[in-house]
Design a protein around this motif. Structure first.
Motif, PDB file in Angstrom:
ATOM      1  N   ARG A   1     -41.153  45.352 -20.748  1.00 46.37           N
ATOM      2  CA  ARG A   1     -39.832  45.507 -19.929  1.00 46.37           C
ATOM      3  C   ARG A   1     -40.198  45.176 -18.500  1.00 46.37           C
ATOM      4  NH1 ARG A   1     -35.994  50.449 -18.839  1.00 46.37           N
ATOM      5  NH2 ARG A   1     -34.508  49.378 -17.662  1.00 46.37           N
ATOM      6  N   ALA A   2     -41.488  45.994 -18.046  1.00 43.94           N
ATOM      7  CA  ALA A   2     -41.943  45.757 -16.734  1.00 43.94           C
ATOM      8  C   ALA A   2     -42.202  44.146 -16.293  1.00 43.94           C
ATOM      9  CB  ALA A   2     -43.463  46.549 -16.414  1.00 43.94           C
TER      10      ALA A   2
ATOM     11  N   ASP B   1     -44.300  44.266  -9.920  1.00 43.77           N
ATOM     12  CA  ASP B   1     -45.482  43.609  -9.743  1.00 43.77           C
ATOM     13  C   ASP B   1     -46.590  44.295 -10.435  1.00 43.77           C
ATOM     14  OD1 ASP B   1     -44.382  41.234  -8.589  1.00 43.77           O
ATOM     15  OD2 ASP B   1     -44.777  42.309  -6.608  1.00 43.77           O
ATOM     16  N   ARG B   2     -46.472  45.681 -10.271  1.00 39.05           N
ATOM     17  CA  ARG B   2     -47.649  46.411 -10.982  1.00 39.05           C
ATOM     18  C   ARG B   2     -47.095  47.728 -11.654  1.00 39.05           C
ATOM     19  NH1 ARG B   2     -50.547  50.442  -7.168  1.00 39.05           N
ATOM     20  NH2 ARG B   2     -48.714  51.272  -6.049  1.00 39.05           N
ATOM     21  N   VAL B   3     -47.818  48.318 -12.466  1.00 33.30           N
ATOM     22  CA  VAL B   3     -47.587  49.310 -13.646  1.00 33.30           C
ATOM     23  C   VAL B   3     -48.679  50.324 -13.306  1.00 33.30           C
ATOM     24  CG1 VAL B   3     -47.076  50.412 -15.668  1.00 33.30           C
ATOM     25  CG2 VAL B   3     -45.851  47.897 -15.162  1.00 33.30           C
ATOM     26  N   VAL B   4     -48.378  51.449 -13.017  1.00 33.87           N
ATOM     27  CA  VAL B   4     -49.302  52.686 -12.632  1.00 33.87           C
ATOM     28  C   VAL B   4     -49.143  53.538 -14.126  1.00 33.87           C
ATOM     29  CG1 VAL B   4     -49.844  54.380 -11.250  1.00 33.87           C
ATOM     30  CG2 VAL B   4     -49.194  52.610 -10.248  1.00 33.87           C
ATOM     31  N   ALA B   5     -50.418  54.098 -14.348  1.00 32.24           N
ATOM     32  CA  ALA B   5     -50.454  54.921 -15.262  1.00 32.24           C
ATOM     33  C   ALA B   5     -51.429  56.051 -14.784  1.00 32.24           C
ATOM     34  CB  ALA B   5     -50.940  54.716 -16.645  1.00 32.24           C
TER      35      ALA B   5
ATOM     36  N   GLY C   1     -41.139  56.397 -21.125  1.00 34.93           N
ATOM     37  CA  GLY C   1     -40.023  55.635 -19.962  1.00 34.93           C
ATOM     38  C   GLY C   1     -40.885  55.466 -18.830  1.00 34.93           C
ATOM     39  N   PHE C   2     -40.202  55.289 -17.766  1.00 40.79           N
ATOM     40  CA  PHE C   2     -40.881  55.161 -16.510  1.00 40.79           C
ATOM     41  C   PHE C   2     -40.367  56.345 -15.570  1.00 40.79           C
ATOM     42  CE2 PHE C   2     -40.017  50.831 -17.877  1.00 40.79           C
ATOM     43  CZ  PHE C   2     -41.562  50.400 -18.003  1.00 40.79           C
ATOM     44  N   HIS C   3     -41.277  56.757 -14.602  1.00 41.48           N
ATOM     45  CA  HIS C   3     -41.099  57.830 -13.889  1.00 41.48           C
ATOM     46  C   HIS C   3     -39.840  57.898 -12.945  1.00 41.48           C
ATOM     47  CE1 HIS C   3     -45.135  60.251 -14.234  1.00 41.48           C
ATOM     48  NE2 HIS C   3     -45.086  59.492 -15.507  1.00 41.48           N
ATOM     49  N   GLU C   4     -39.772  56.465 -12.602  1.00 46.70           N
ATOM     50  CA  GLU C   4     -38.450  56.441 -11.828  1.00 46.70           C
ATOM     51  C   GLU C   4     -38.134  54.859 -11.927  1.00 46.70           C
ATOM     52  OE1 GLU C   4     -39.104  57.112  -7.572  1.00 46.70           O
ATOM     53  OE2 GLU C   4     -41.101  56.303  -7.769  1.00 46.70           O
ATOM     54  N   LYS C   5     -37.131  54.252 -11.210  1.00 41.80           N
ATOM     55  CA  LYS C   5     -36.648  52.933 -11.184  1.00 41.80           C
ATOM     56  C   LYS C   5     -37.746  52.278 -10.246  1.00 41.80           C
ATOM     57  CE  LYS C   5     -33.425  53.568  -7.199  1.00 41.80           C
ATOM     58  NZ  LYS C   5     -32.063  53.868  -6.950  1.00 41.80           N
TER      59      LYS C   5
ATOM     60  N   GLU D   1     -56.121  63.998 -12.345  1.00 36.40           N
ATOM     61  CA  GLU D   1     -55.687  62.675 -13.144  1.00 36.40           C
ATOM     62  C   GLU D   1     -56.283  61.375 -12.477  1.00 36.40           C
ATOM     63  OE1 GLU D   1     -51.007  63.625 -14.588  1.00 36.40           O
ATOM     64  OE2 GLU D   1     -51.378  62.471 -12.557  1.00 36.40           O
ATOM     65  N   HIS D   2     -56.789  60.704 -13.344  1.00 32.94           N
ATOM     66  CA  HIS D   2     -57.375  59.142 -13.001  1.00 32.94           C
ATOM     67  C   HIS D   2     -56.219  58.216 -12.759  1.00 32.94           C
ATOM     68  CE1 HIS D   2     -61.387  60.454 -13.764  1.00 32.94           C
ATOM     69  NE2 HIS D   2     -61.288  60.502 -14.889  1.00 32.94           N
ATOM     70  N   VAL D   3     -56.034  57.510 -11.774  1.00 32.80           N
ATOM     71  CA  VAL D   3     -54.947  56.539 -11.669  1.00 32.80           C
ATOM     72  C   VAL D   3     -55.362  55.158 -11.821  1.00 32.80           C
ATOM     73  CG1 VAL D   3     -53.181  55.516 -10.011  1.00 32.80           C
ATOM     74  CG2 VAL D   3     -53.918  58.174  -9.936  1.00 32.80           C
ATOM     75  N   PHE D   4     -54.533  54.426 -12.835  1.00 29.12           N
ATOM     76  CA  PHE D   4     -54.691  53.152 -13.267  1.00 29.12           C
ATOM     77  C   PHE D   4     -53.795  52.316 -12.958  1.00 29.12           C
ATOM     78  CE2 PHE D   4     -57.170  55.985 -16.060  1.00 29.12           C
ATOM     79  CZ  PHE D   4     -58.363  55.426 -16.316  1.00 29.12           C
ATOM     80  N   GLU D   5     -54.029  51.282 -12.678  1.00 33.98           N
ATOM     81  CA  GLU D   5     -52.828  50.211 -12.453  1.00 33.98           C
ATOM     82  C   GLU D   5     -53.060  48.891 -13.397  1.00 33.98           C
ATOM     83  OE1 GLU D   5     -53.202  47.978  -8.285  1.00 33.98           O
ATOM     84  OE2 GLU D   5     -52.658  50.065  -8.114  1.00 33.98           O
ATOM     85  N   LEU D   6     -52.147  48.225 -13.296  1.00 31.58           N
ATOM     86  CA  LEU D   6     -51.905  46.654 -14.243  1.00 31.58           C
ATOM     87  C   LEU D   6     -51.273  45.908 -13.232  1.00 31.58           C
ATOM     88  CD1 LEU D   6     -52.922  45.314 -16.831  1.00 31.58           C
ATOM     89  CD2 LEU D   6     -50.774  46.004 -17.781  1.00 31.58           C
ATOM     90  N   ASN D   7     -51.640  44.729 -13.189  1.00 24.97           N
ATOM     91  CA  ASN D   7     -50.682  43.457 -12.371  1.00 24.97           C
ATOM     92  C   ASN D   7     -49.911  43.056 -13.376  1.00 24.97           C
ATOM     93  OD1 ASN D   7     -49.670  41.270 -11.523  1.00 24.97           O
ATOM     94  ND2 ASN D   7     -51.423  41.141  -9.756  1.00 24.97           N
ATOM     95  N   VAL D   8     -48.647  42.970 -13.537  1.00 27.19           N
ATOM     96  CA  VAL D   8     -47.653  42.511 -14.322  1.00 27.19           C
ATOM     97  C   VAL D   8     -46.811  41.197 -13.869  1.00 27.19           C
ATOM     98  CG1 VAL D   8     -47.387  44.528 -15.947  1.00 27.19           C
ATOM     99  CG2 VAL D   8     -45.817  44.211 -14.093  1.00 27.19           C
ATOM    100  N   SER D   9     -47.072  40.824 -12.702  1.00 25.47           N
ATOM    101  CA  SER D   9     -46.524  39.515 -12.207  1.00 25.47           C
ATOM    102  C   SER D   9     -46.652  38.208 -12.529  1.00 25.47           C
ATOM    103  CB  SER D   9     -46.481  39.862 -10.558  1.00 25.47           C
ATOM    104  OG  SER D   9     -47.660  39.791 -10.087  1.00 25.47           O
TER     105      SER D   9
END
Length: 167
Positions: A115-116, A123-127, A78-82, A159-167
């Protein structure tokens, strides 16, 4: 194979947070495996999510749920939060070791990203992925995530932080 994520009501989250799968099964109609209530990492996640949902019931639709593959419980994700004010969601997923190596993590991440993308407020998802977790590093980069930094997580360390633009 169809992968979905079933959200849990607060009583089931609390029972899993206590490692009580029998009580959790009584609190939900979502199929639950014993692993969901016996794996230390799962229990730790349920503990955090139970507190979140108790404090803000709107979180229940977003936070960690049960990954179902053709109706069989195979993990948690899931997601860490809304969605945040910054229009961001952070993903988290874990597949039961008995079900790994079948593409379930990839299908789960795809479900979360769909879903995102379908959420106008995002606009973006982080992993965030530990550098030792080569499988997850490959998964997020193959999904199009780009590394944007590093952080120290109090539970997991570097941790390595990654992001993805989903907008």
């Amino acid at each position: 194979m169809t992968v979905t994520i079933a959200q849990l009501p607060l009583p089931a989250l609390r029972a899993l947070a206590d490692g009580d799968v029998a009580a959790a099964r009584l609190a939900t109609d979502v199929p639950l495996s014993d692993w969901l209530g016996t794996d230390d990492d799962c229990v730790s996640t349920w503990q955090r999510r139970a507190v979140q949902v108790a404090e803000d019931p709107e979180e229940a639709a977003w936070v960690t749920g049960v990954v179902l593959a053709d109706g069989v419980p195979v993990g948690q994700a899931g997601f860490h939060e809304k969605p945040t004010e910054e229009r961001t969601l952070e993903v988290g997923y874990k597949i039961d070791p008995d079900h790994r190596g079948r593409g379930l993590a990839k299908a789960t991440l795809a479900f979360l990203l769909d879903r995102a993308r379908a959420t106008p407020e995002v606009d973006r998802v982080v992993a965030s992925v530990g550098p030792w977790n080569t499988v997850s590093l490959h998964l997020v980069t193959s999904a199009g995530f780009v590394q944007v930094g590093e952080q120290i997580d109090e539970e997991d360390g570097l941790e390595h932080v990654f992001e993805l633009n989903v907008s």
